[in-house]
Motif scaffolding. Structure first.
Motif, PDB file in Angstrom:
ATOM      1  N   ARG A 152       0.833  -1.210   0.000  1.00 21.43           N
ATOM      2  CA  ARG A 152       0.000   0.000   0.000  1.00 21.43           C
ATOM      3  C   ARG A 152       0.862   1.253   0.000  1.00 21.43           C
ATOM      4  O   ARG A 152       0.567   2.217  -0.719  1.00 21.43           O
ATOM      5  N   TRP A 153       1.939   1.251   0.792  1.00 19.47           N
ATOM      6  CA  TRP A 153       2.833   2.413   0.785  1.00 19.47           C
ATOM      7  C   TRP A 153       3.490   2.576  -0.588  1.00 19.47           C
ATOM      8  O   TRP A 153       3.620   3.700  -1.096  1.00 19.47           O
TER       9      TRP A 153
ATOM     10  N   ASP B 106      -0.002   3.066   8.995  1.00 19.08           N
ATOM     11  CA  ASP B 106      -0.169   1.792   8.293  1.00 19.08           C
ATOM     12  C   ASP B 106       1.141   0.997   8.370  1.00 19.08           C
ATOM     13  O   ASP B 106       2.207   1.496   8.012  1.00 19.08           O
TER      14      ASP B 106
ATOM     15  N   THR C 135       2.339   1.875  -3.462  1.00 19.41           N
ATOM     16  CA  THR C 135       1.395   2.357  -4.469  1.00 19.41           C
ATOM     17  C   THR C 135       0.729   3.664  -4.056  1.00 19.41           C
ATOM     18  O   THR C 135      -0.201   4.136  -4.724  1.00 19.41           O
ATOM     19  N   GLY C 136       1.207   4.244  -2.935  1.00 18.74           N
ATOM     20  CA  GLY C 136       0.664   5.524  -2.504  1.00 18.74           C
ATOM     21  C   GLY C 136      -0.730   5.456  -1.940  1.00 18.74           C
ATOM     22  O   GLY C 136      -1.455   6.459  -1.956  1.00 18.74           O
ATOM     23  N   ARG C 137      -1.112   4.295  -1.393  1.00 19.62           N
ATOM     24  CA  ARG C 137      -2.466   4.138  -0.864  1.00 19.62           C
ATOM     25  C   ARG C 137      -2.471   3.570   0.565  1.00 19.62           C
ATOM     26  O   ARG C 137      -3.158   2.592   0.850  1.00 19.62           O
TER      27      ARG C 137
ATOM     28  N   LEU D  50      -3.428   3.026   4.440  1.00 18.74           N
ATOM     29  CA  LEU D  50      -4.699   3.176   5.145  1.00 18.74           C
ATOM     30  C   LEU D  50      -4.681   4.354   6.107  1.00 18.74           C
ATOM     31  O   LEU D  50      -5.729   4.815   6.555  1.00 18.74           O
TER      32      LEU D  50
END
Length: 454
Positions: free
Chosen positions: A59-60, A70, A62-64, A66
């Motif tokens: 997630r980090w 996170d 891909t820039g997404r 939570l």
């Protein structure tokens, strides 16, 4: 590897740190230290935590994420329900419970991407200020295994001081977050009543962060605070900039409370440390004024008597065999309520309201200060095998004289490490704020906290 959550979050954001590496290293720490410290009631599956870390890393990448935390590890005290995870109340005589839903604390950690490494231990029914449990055995201080951790958030304190990640959540009904704080050199916060929603709200009970820095406590407050329909006592939503927990001292009016007036009076070394902390605030521009005692021994005895009656109700429902598995100190303590009449129990209950009324009146008489400084406890860390600081002569609860009043008023109260005794044991100061001014307490903690931890 950085130990604080702020550094981990910054490293994740810039790509210099990976949640996978962080979790793997912390799992190695747990593997090495847990046999001696005994901090975990439940250790979550290591491979599952690494899978969660990998998902956070993705997630980090891909820039997404939570949220800002996170992929940051956390532990939760075992009385904070997690769906499918055993809860024993720290008592070998109690019937374990497996909840089917998360508590608000557990749910918010999961939704923010924090990685729960396990559930931390507590003593029997959370009614001891130590790490002694009939279910789990003895939890020991990472600073010296012969010392207590304090309690009842004993495992959370040991995990925080022992390097089991940067963030930990304890609970507090009379000092159970703050007492491990002072005896382990931690920054801890019992927040305002209702600030962090509970799955089982009860008079005086609060959940709160335990960490190595006040800044990390603030970061965790940003995740955990806010209303929840599960908790009918939770506070309305309020916009609080938890990132602004930097020290702010000049112009503050600070009350200094060192003479309790009931229970056990603080050791001279403890008083000197609190006075020195107040002196530091005065040197930085605060106005410090001492306050006199306002509570009396009969009120503490009434609070203790009601808690005895509450726990006697739990104990008396157990089978004789189960009663025999309860920690003997607790079994003896609850038996003090065996013959209480209903009138005596209600008289004891009314002591809670009297503590609240007198404490609020004392705060107003002090001129509604911005902060109040006091000892957290009268003394320092005692032997790990000892259930309470003063276990004999009916003095079991005499050490919560400085912490208990703020559970009754619901005011935020935290701990900051301010030094060491000549024996090398940590000394903490309690920082109390106005009702609902949790951020002000965190700022006061930031101004004072000098952890003895490496």
């Amino acid at each position: 590897m950085p130990r604080d959550a702020a550094a981990l979050a910054a490293g994740y954001a810039e790509g210099s740190l990976s949640p996978v590496d962080v979790v793997a290293e912390i799992q190695q720490v747990i593997e090495a230290r847990e046999p001696e410290l005994n901090a975990l009631a439940v250790r979550d599956d290591v491979e599952d935590t690494l899978r969660q870390a990998q998902a956070a890393a993705q997630r980090w990448a891909t820039g997404r994420p939570l949220g800002p935390l996170d992929g940051v590890p956390v532990t939760l005290k075992e009385n904070l329900a997690r769906a499918g995870v055993l809860m024993t109340a720290g008592c070998a005589g109690a019937t374990p419970v497996v909840p089917d839903v998360d508590s608000p604390v557990a749910r918010r950690c999961r939704e923010a991407g924090l990685i729960v490494l396990g559930s931390t231990v507590m003593p029997d029914w959370g009614m001891l200020s130590s790490g002694v449990s009939s279910q789990h055995g003895i939890t020991r201080s990472p600073l010296d295994p012969t010392w207590t951790t304090g309690g009842s958030s004993s495992g959370a304190g040991a995990a925080a001081a022992g390097g089991y990640g940067p963030l930990h959540v304890g609970t507090d009904i009379g000092g159970s977050i703050r007492l491990p704080g002072t005896w382990l050199g931690l920054a801890t916060l019992k927040p305002s009543a209702g600030r962090i929603p509970l799955h089982a709200p009860y008079l005086g009970r609060a959940a709160g962060p335990m960490a190595r820095t006040a800044r990390d406590c603030a970061l965790l407050m940003a995740v955990l605070s806010g209303p929840d329909p599960v908790d009918w006592t939770s506070l309305p939503r309020e916009e609080i900039d938890w990132s602004d927990a930097r020290p702010h001292v000049r112009g503050l009016r600070v009350a200094l409370w060192t003479e309790a007036g009931y229970g056990v009076e603080a050791d001279p070394e403890v008083v000197a440390a609190v006075e020195a902390a107040a002196g530091r605030l005065a040197d930085a521009g605060a106005q410090v004024e001492p306050v006199r005692p306002w509570l009396t021994q009969d009120l503490l005895e009434g609070v203790n008597r009601f808690w005895q009656a509450r726990s006697w109700a739990d104990f008396s429902r157990l089978t004789p065999d189960a009663q025999g598995r309860v920690l003997p100190f607790i079994a003896d303590w609850v038996s003090g309520a065996r013959d209480l009449t209903g009138t005596e129990v209600m008289d004891a209950y009314h002591c809670f309201a009297e503590v609240q009324a007198r404490t609020c009146a004392a705060w107003a008489a002090a001129g509604d200060p911005d902060l109040l400084l006091s000892p957290v406890a009268p003394g320092v860390a005692f032997p790990a095998e000892q259930p309470m600081p003063y276990p004999d002569d009916g003095r079991g609860m005499w050490h919560i004289n400085y912490t208990m009043p703020w559970n009754m008023t619901g005011q935020p109260a935290g701990t900051a490490a301010v030094g060491l005794t000549v024996e090398g044991k940590p000394l903490g100061v309690q920082v109390v704020g106005r009702s609902f001014d949790d951020l002000g307490v965190l700022r006061g903690m930031s101004a004072l906290h000098q952890p003895p931890l490496g």
